[in-house]
Design an enzyme around this catalytic site. Structure first.
Site, PDB file in Angstrom:
ATOM      1  N   ARG A  88      35.191  66.394  54.947  1.00  0.00           N
ATOM      2  CA  ARG A  88      36.415  66.446  55.737  1.00  0.00           C
ATOM      3  C   ARG A  88      36.133  66.822  57.178  1.00  0.00           C
ATOM      4  NH1 ARG A  88      40.407  67.690  51.738  1.00  0.00           N
ATOM      5  NH2 ARG A  88      42.525  67.931  52.512  1.00  0.00           N
ATOM      6  N   ARG A 127      57.486  63.073  47.254  1.00  0.00           N
ATOM      7  CA  ARG A 127      56.664  63.692  46.219  1.00  0.00           C
ATOM      8  C   ARG A 127      57.227  65.053  45.824  1.00  0.00           C
ATOM      9  NH1 ARG A 127      50.393  64.222  47.378  1.00  0.00           N
ATOM     10  NH2 ARG A 127      50.966  65.834  48.846  1.00  0.00           N
TER      11      ARG A 127
END
Ligand code: AMP
Length: 192
Positions: A88, A127
């Site tokens: 990342r 979500r």
């Protein structure tokens, strides 16, 4: 096949990763999922990362790299794997290079799912409303922070993979099937 999947939070990485994993028969190695599991189980690792994750910040590079290397030692990762959520940062890219070198392996491709920020926020809100997946870090404020952190830390890494010729940009908008079709086209090309 050894793959990395990248994309901002809300890009649908997890969903696409599960499909890639099932289609190509490689384990889906998600650092976010492994860390959340550690928290749920109340392990040492879980206690160490709980606060950092709840704030939307990144866990230390070394800690995450260790979690990944340990996971890759399992038998199911011998023929390939899909890394989701790692690397990342540019530092984590270097740590992954070290892991790959120790294992005598190379990546086949780095998939980048791209979506505009407003689509990412809309998806996160959808979500949240569905009861299937409730995450402590899914609220608009933390989400924006995760997007900011993603852009700041992840962008330099993209340049590295672009230079290595591994980066494959994929339009992450549209339906799950649309996006998967694009991924399949790229990976079928990579395998031939
Ligand atoms: P994700 O499910 O990939 O969005 O990850 C959720 C959270 O887990 C992130 O916001 C970080 O706090 C932590 N995390 C997951 N992967 C990493 C990583 N490679 N490096 C640092 N922190 C990570």
């Amino acid at each position: 096949m050894r793959l990395v999947i990248l994309g901002p939070p809300g890009a649908g990485k997890g969903t696409q990763a599960a499909r890639i994993s099932a289609t190509w028969g490689i384990p889906h190695v998600s650092t976010g999922a492994m860390l959340r599991e550690a928290i749920a189980e109340g392990t040492d690792l879980g206690r160490r990362v709980e606060d950092v994750m709840a704030r939307g910040h990144l866990v230390s590079d070394e800690l995450v790299a260790e979690v990944v290397e340990q996971r890759l030692r399992r038998d199911d990762a011998r023929k390939g794997y899909l890394l989701d959520g790692f690397p990342r940062t540019a530092a984590q890219t270097a740590l992954l290079d070290e892991i790959l070198a120790r294992r005598g392996e190379r990546l086949d491709a780095v998939l980048l799912l791209e979506i505009p920020e407003d689509v990412a926020i809309e998806r996160m809100q959808t979500r949240r409303k569905s009861s299937r997946e409730v995450r402590a870090d899914d609220n608009v404020e933390t989400f924006r922070e995760r997007l900011r952190v993603y852009t700041e830390k992840t962008q330099p890494m993209l340049e590295l993979y672009e230079k290595q010729g591994l980066l494959r940009r994929i339009d992450g908008t549209g339906s799950i099937d649309d996006v998967f079709g694009r991924i399949r086209a790229v990976l079928d090309g990579a395998a031939s």
